[in-house]
Design an enzyme around this catalytic site. Structure first.
Site, PDB file in Angstrom:
ATOM      1  N   LEU A  45       1.280  -1.035  -0.063  1.00 31.68           N
ATOM      2  CA  LEU A  45      -0.354   0.018   0.052  1.00 31.68           C
ATOM      3  C   LEU A  45       0.981   1.173  -0.107  1.00 31.68           C
ATOM      4  CD1 LEU A  45      -2.665  -0.590   2.389  1.00 31.68           C
ATOM      5  CD2 LEU A  45      -3.127  -1.082   0.390  1.00 31.68           C
ATOM      6  N   ASP A  46       0.557   2.012  -0.763  1.00 30.33           N
ATOM      7  CA  ASP A  46       1.399   3.876  -0.758  1.00 30.33           C
ATOM      8  C   ASP A  46       1.350   3.870   0.718  1.00 30.33           C
ATOM      9  OD1 ASP A  46       1.482   3.632  -3.234  1.00 30.33           O
ATOM     10  OD2 ASP A  46      -0.620   5.304  -3.594  1.00 30.33           O
ATOM     11  N   LYS A  47       2.424   4.816   0.837  1.00 28.57           N
ATOM     12  CA  LYS A  47       2.936   5.217   2.674  1.00 28.57           C
ATOM     13  C   LYS A  47       1.513   5.889   3.141  1.00 28.57           C
ATOM     14  CE  LYS A  47       5.136   8.792   4.673  1.00 28.57           C
ATOM     15  NZ  LYS A  47       6.727   9.917   4.565  1.00 28.57           N
TER      16      LYS A  47
END
Length: 330
Positions: A155-157
């Site tokens: 997942l993106d940050k």
């Protein structure tokens, strides 16, 4: 030491006094007449060529006992080369770091965790420590025996929500295969700008690649003229107000920034997603994206796993501020 040949390194002054190693080798016939940096990249393959060039320029390389700072210096058969290698951020990245990890499902083969917004999943440039991978290594001693500590998707940050992590190599290989076969079902909740336009549900099939005008972004691309990969997302409108919409996004592929790119392409960039045209709204300062449902067949037992995660506080607060409400069915 661990390193990646795809990344260049900057020496962190705090690491200067840490682990270092002097590596020596004689130039073999196959490398006679080549540049010093290229030869060292062959003889010291665990470090990138760009980092070795830095060391040469700093005077850390010797040819027959003499310091040389010229990366293009030609070496000859039998030359004795010596270089002092220091620990880099990359080589120090894969270490355990204790941190709170919200585990929502666990057995001997895998875990499902809830990743908070703001946590980087895997070490990379600018984030060599303090990542989920570091936390997994501290949480589970056997994680060090599995590639990437069992991380099979990311997942993106600034995206929150559910992730599955393998605890064994057998489970990891099976999960990777299931993801490739689109047998791991992932659904997200997204807050987008503007009233929803068009049909619901709607499936968008639009390839994604590097944005030719900004290499730090991704974009919808025409595969006939640009490089990229096919991507498909199904969108279901759940609620909307005057300035925004709540949409459930079902991934059919797993491209970098896929939902963010596809939402922006449809004219509904995510609230708070400055990279793709969104702005803060309703108190939402990060991209309004949450991985709320994860469903798959257990790779070892065959059991059906179906887990959901409630909206995080910031997205719930933004919905209240914007007059949106929706009761999520498990």
């Amino acid at each position: 030491m661990h390193d990646s040949s795809e990344l260049s390194e900057d020496v962190d002054p705090s690491l200067e006094s840490m682990q270092q190693e002097v590596r020596s080798a004689a130039v073999p016939v196959a490398l006679h007449g080549q540049r010093l940096d290229r030869v060292l990249a062959q003889l010291v393959p665990e470090f990138s060529r760009s980092y070795l060039q830095q060391l040469i320029e700093q005077g850390e390389a010797l040819i027959d006992g003499r310091v040389t700072t010229k990366v293009s210096a030609k070496v000859r058969l039998g030359h004795q080369l010596q270089i002092t290698l220091r620990a880099t951020p990359q080589s120090q990245a894969f270490v355990p770091e204790s941190m709170p990890i919200d585990v929502v499902y666990e057995d001997a083969h895998l875990r499902v965790i809830h990743k908070p917004a703001g946590l980087v999943v895997h070490p990379a440039s600018g984030n060599w420590r303090g990542t989920l991978l570091n936390g997994l290594l501290a949480l589970d001693p056997q994680a060090s025996e599995v590639p990437r500590a069992g991380i099979v998707h990311r997942l993106d940050k600034d995206t929150s929500g559910l992730m599955v992590v393998a605890r064994t190599r057998q489970a990891m290989d099976a999960l990777v295969a299931r993801i490739a076969a689109r047998e791991v079902h992932r659904q997200y909740l997204a807050l987008g700008h503007k009233n929803w336009t068009g049909a619901s549900p709607r499936t968008l099939e639009a390839a994604i690649g590097r944005d030719p005008s900004n290499r730090l972004r991704m974009a919808v691309v025409d595969l006939a003229h640009q490089s990229g990969k096919t991507a498909a997302t199904t969108f279901d409108l759940l609620a909307q107000g005057e300035r925004c919409c709540l949409v459930q996004c079902t991934l059919h592929t797993g491209r970098t920034h896929q939902i963010r790119v596809h939402m922006a392409h449809l004219g509904h960039p995510l609230l708070g997603d400055a990279v793709y045209g969104g702005v803060p709204l309703g108190g939402m300062k990060r991209q309004a994206l949450h991985a709320w449902r994860l469903a798959f067949e257990h790779p070892i037992t065959g059991e059906r796993i179906n887990l959901t995660s409630a909206l995080p506080e910031d997205m719930d607060f933004a919905m209240q501020n914007l007059g949106l409400s929706y009761n999520l069915a498990p």
